[in-house]
Design a protein around this motif. Structure first.
Motif, mmCIF file in Angstrom:
data_model
loop_
_atom_site.group_PDB
_atom_site.id
_atom_site.type_symbol
_atom_site.label_atom_id
_atom_site.label_comp_id
_atom_site.label_asym_id
_atom_site.label_seq_id
_atom_site.Cartn_x
_atom_site.Cartn_y
_atom_site.Cartn_z
ATOM 1 N N PRO A 1 0.796 -1.242 0.000
ATOM 2 C CA PRO A 1 0.000 0.000 0.000
ATOM 3 C C PRO A 1 0.818 1.277 0.000
ATOM 4 O O PRO A 1 0.401 2.288 -0.581
ATOM 5 C CB PRO A 1 -0.840 -0.132 1.264
ATOM 6 N N ILE A 2 2.003 1.275 0.624
ATOM 7 C CA ILE A 2 2.774 2.522 0.651
ATOM 8 C C ILE A 2 3.258 2.883 -0.752
ATOM 9 O O ILE A 2 3.378 4.061 -1.088
ATOM 10 C CB ILE A 2 3.962 2.461 1.628
ATOM 11 N N THR A 3 3.548 1.865 -1.577
ATOM 12 C CA THR A 3 3.996 2.167 -2.938
ATOM 13 C C THR A 3 2.851 2.745 -3.758
ATOM 14 O O THR A 3 3.070 3.580 -4.637
ATOM 15 C CB THR A 3 4.554 0.913 -3.631
ATOM 16 N N GLY A 4 1.622 2.305 -3.474
ATOM 17 C CA GLY A 4 0.473 2.852 -4.180
ATOM 18 C C GLY A 4 0.194 4.298 -3.806
ATOM 19 O O GLY A 4 -0.125 5.124 -4.662
ATOM 20 N N ILE A 5 0.338 4.620 -2.519
ATOM 21 C CA ILE A 5 0.123 6.000 -2.080
ATOM 22 C C ILE A 5 1.155 6.919 -2.707
ATOM 23 O O ILE A 5 0.827 7.984 -3.259
ATOM 24 C CB ILE A 5 0.172 6.080 -0.545
ATOM 25 N N ALA A 6 2.432 6.526 -2.644
ATOM 26 C CA ALA A 6 3.487 7.362 -3.211
ATOM 27 C C ALA A 6 3.356 7.481 -4.717
ATOM 28 O O ALA A 6 3.569 8.553 -5.290
ATOM 29 C CB ALA A 6 4.856 6.793 -2.837
ATOM 30 N N ALA A 7 2.989 6.379 -5.381
ATOM 31 C CA ALA A 7 2.849 6.410 -6.842
ATOM 32 C C ALA A 7 1.788 7.412 -7.270
ATOM 33 O O ALA A 7 1.923 8.074 -8.310
ATOM 34 C CB ALA A 7 2.509 5.025 -7.372
ATOM 35 N N ASN A 8 0.740 7.554 -6.466
ATOM 36 C CA ASN A 8 -0.332 8.477 -6.824
ATOM 37 C C ASN A 8 -0.034 9.923 -6.459
ATOM 38 O O ASN A 8 -0.912 10.787 -6.554
ATOM 39 C CB ASN A 8 -1.648 8.009 -6.211
ATOM 40 N N LEU A 9 1.220 10.162 -6.078
ATOM 41 C CA LEU A 9 1.746 11.524 -5.990
ATOM 42 C C LEU A 9 2.821 11.713 -7.055
ATOM 43 O O LEU A 9 3.642 12.622 -6.961
ATOM 44 C CB LEU A 9 2.325 11.786 -4.594
ATOM 45 N N GLY A 10 2.808 10.850 -8.078
ATOM 46 C CA GLY A 10 3.785 10.903 -9.156
ATOM 47 C C GLY A 10 3.561 12.082 -10.079
ATOM 48 O O GLY A 10 2.584 12.835 -9.955
ATOM 49 N N LEU A 11 4.469 12.227 -11.047
ATOM 50 C CA LEU A 11 4.466 13.430 -11.876
ATOM 51 C C LEU A 11 3.218 13.553 -12.743
ATOM 52 O O LEU A 11 2.722 14.665 -12.955
ATOM 53 C CB LEU A 11 5.725 13.465 -12.751
ATOM 54 N N SER A 12 2.705 12.444 -13.258
ATOM 55 C CA SER A 12 1.479 12.532 -14.063
ATOM 56 C C SER A 12 0.340 13.124 -13.236
ATOM 57 O O SER A 12 -0.420 13.981 -13.703
ATOM 58 C CB SER A 12 1.078 11.149 -14.586
ATOM 59 N N THR A 13 0.231 12.662 -11.992
ATOM 60 C CA THR A 13 -0.807 13.174 -11.093
ATOM 61 C C THR A 13 -0.553 14.635 -10.745
ATOM 62 O O THR A 13 -1.494 15.444 -10.684
ATOM 63 C CB THR A 13 -0.859 12.328 -9.811
ATOM 64 N N GLN A 14 0.719 14.976 -10.524
ATOM 65 C CA GLN A 14 1.051 16.355 -10.174
ATOM 66 C C GLN A 14 0.599 17.321 -11.278
ATOM 67 O O GLN A 14 -0.009 18.368 -10.997
ATOM 68 C CB GLN A 14 2.566 16.496 -9.950
ATOM 69 N N LEU A 15 0.896 16.986 -12.520
ATOM 70 C CA LEU A 15 0.552 17.896 -13.612
ATOM 71 C C LEU A 15 -0.945 17.890 -13.908
ATOM 72 O O LEU A 15 -1.496 18.906 -14.338
ATOM 73 C CB LEU A 15 1.362 17.548 -14.860
ATOM 74 N N LEU A 16 -1.600 16.762 -13.677
ATOM 75 C CA LEU A 16 -3.059 16.735 -13.809
ATOM 76 C C LEU A 16 -3.685 17.646 -12.754
ATOM 77 O O LEU A 16 -4.612 18.413 -13.046
ATOM 78 C CB LEU A 16 -3.575 15.306 -13.648
#
Length: 278
Positions: A219-234
């Motif tokens: 789960p921690i990898t999923g939380i961090a992944a959803n703060l990734g660059l694609s999400t940031q720019l969206l």
């Protein structure tokens, strides 16, 4: 990303599953929006022999123009440009993997050009405070990188496959590595050391594999992944459309606080999980 010299078009188009970079944590925006859109572009780009490195430079230019537009008060134009930039940012890696053009140069180039764009965007949003904000953003992205790395290491999995090609320009690669080592490596070492110290404080100086697995739950990898660059720019695009671009800047400290909370939570998982595995 992964890049370099152009190759002849493949006989058939690889599937999305074949061109995506497998990760334990899924970034929703990337996997549901941007990667599928990029997948549709692989065939036409491959048939025209497009060099993935050129895509990196092109979407970097789009990102810089979006930052210029934000500085001038633009809203719709930069919001749309950032989404196009993100599609192409996903495409460069997918194209490189599907055509056997992955290189070390491409990986470093993509990472560092993203940093340039992020700095320009943050400075457009908050002026001179943009550089500290960019560092905070980089730290958030570094946590994503480290949690995936540690997740794989605890389970004996390969973290980053070797590039398909070794035809890197030595001078360019050396320059890109020097930049990476100066900016990103200190972050990785510092945050990685903090994570390791926190684990040893919890379980002692020699953590077992069971304890390391417990310390790196999926789960921690999923939380961090959803703060990734694609999400940031969206998210930045959404804030622009709402007419509140600085709301994105304000979200970064909140994101950092979330990751601190997740870190505290995962520390608490170690004893319980270790007991089950003992």
């Amino acid at each position: 990303m992964d890049t370099m010299p152009a190759a002849s078009s493949p006989p058939s188009v690889p599937t999305l599953a074949q061109t995506r970079k497998a990760r334990p944590g899924i970034e929703w925006a990337s996997e549901r929006v941007f990667r599928p859109a990029a997948q549709r572009l692989i065939d036409p780009f491959a048939r025209r022999g497009v060099n993935p490195a050129h895509l990196v430079l092109f979407h970097t230019a789009l990102g810089l123009y979006a930052a210029h537009s934000i500085r001038r008060g633009g809203r719709l134009t930069p919001a749309l440009l950032l989404q196009v930039k993100t599609v192409l940012d996903n495409l460069d890696g997918q194209l490189a993997r599907s055509t056997g053009q992955t290189t070390e140069t491409g990986r470093y180039l993509d990472t560092e050009m993203d940093l340039v764009v992020n700095a320009a965007l943050n400075m457009a949003l908050v002026g001179r405070w943009g550089l500290p904000l960019t560092l905070l953003q980089s730290l958030i992205l570094t946590v994503d990188y480290l949690w995936e790395r540690d997740y794989r290491a605890a389970r004996g999995e390969e973290f980053r496959a070797a590039p398909a090609q070794s035809r890197d320009n030595p001078q360019l690669l050396a320059a890109l590595k020097a930049v990476y080592n100066a900016y990103f490596v200190p972050q990785e070492k510092l945050i990685g050391a903090v994570f390791e110290r926190r684990l040893k404080a919890r379980v002692g100086p020699a953590p077992t594999q069971t304890q390391r697995v417990a310390y790196t739950p999926q789960p921690i990898t999923g939380i961090a992944a959803n703060l990734g660059l694609s999400t940031q720019l969206l998210a930045l695009g959404a804030c622009l459309l709402l007419g509140r671009p600085r709301l994105y800047a304000a979200s970064l400290p909140v994101q950092a606080a979330l990751l601190v909370g997740v870190q505290v939570w995962r520390e608490g998982q170690v004893p319980a999980e270790a007991e089950r595995g003992s």
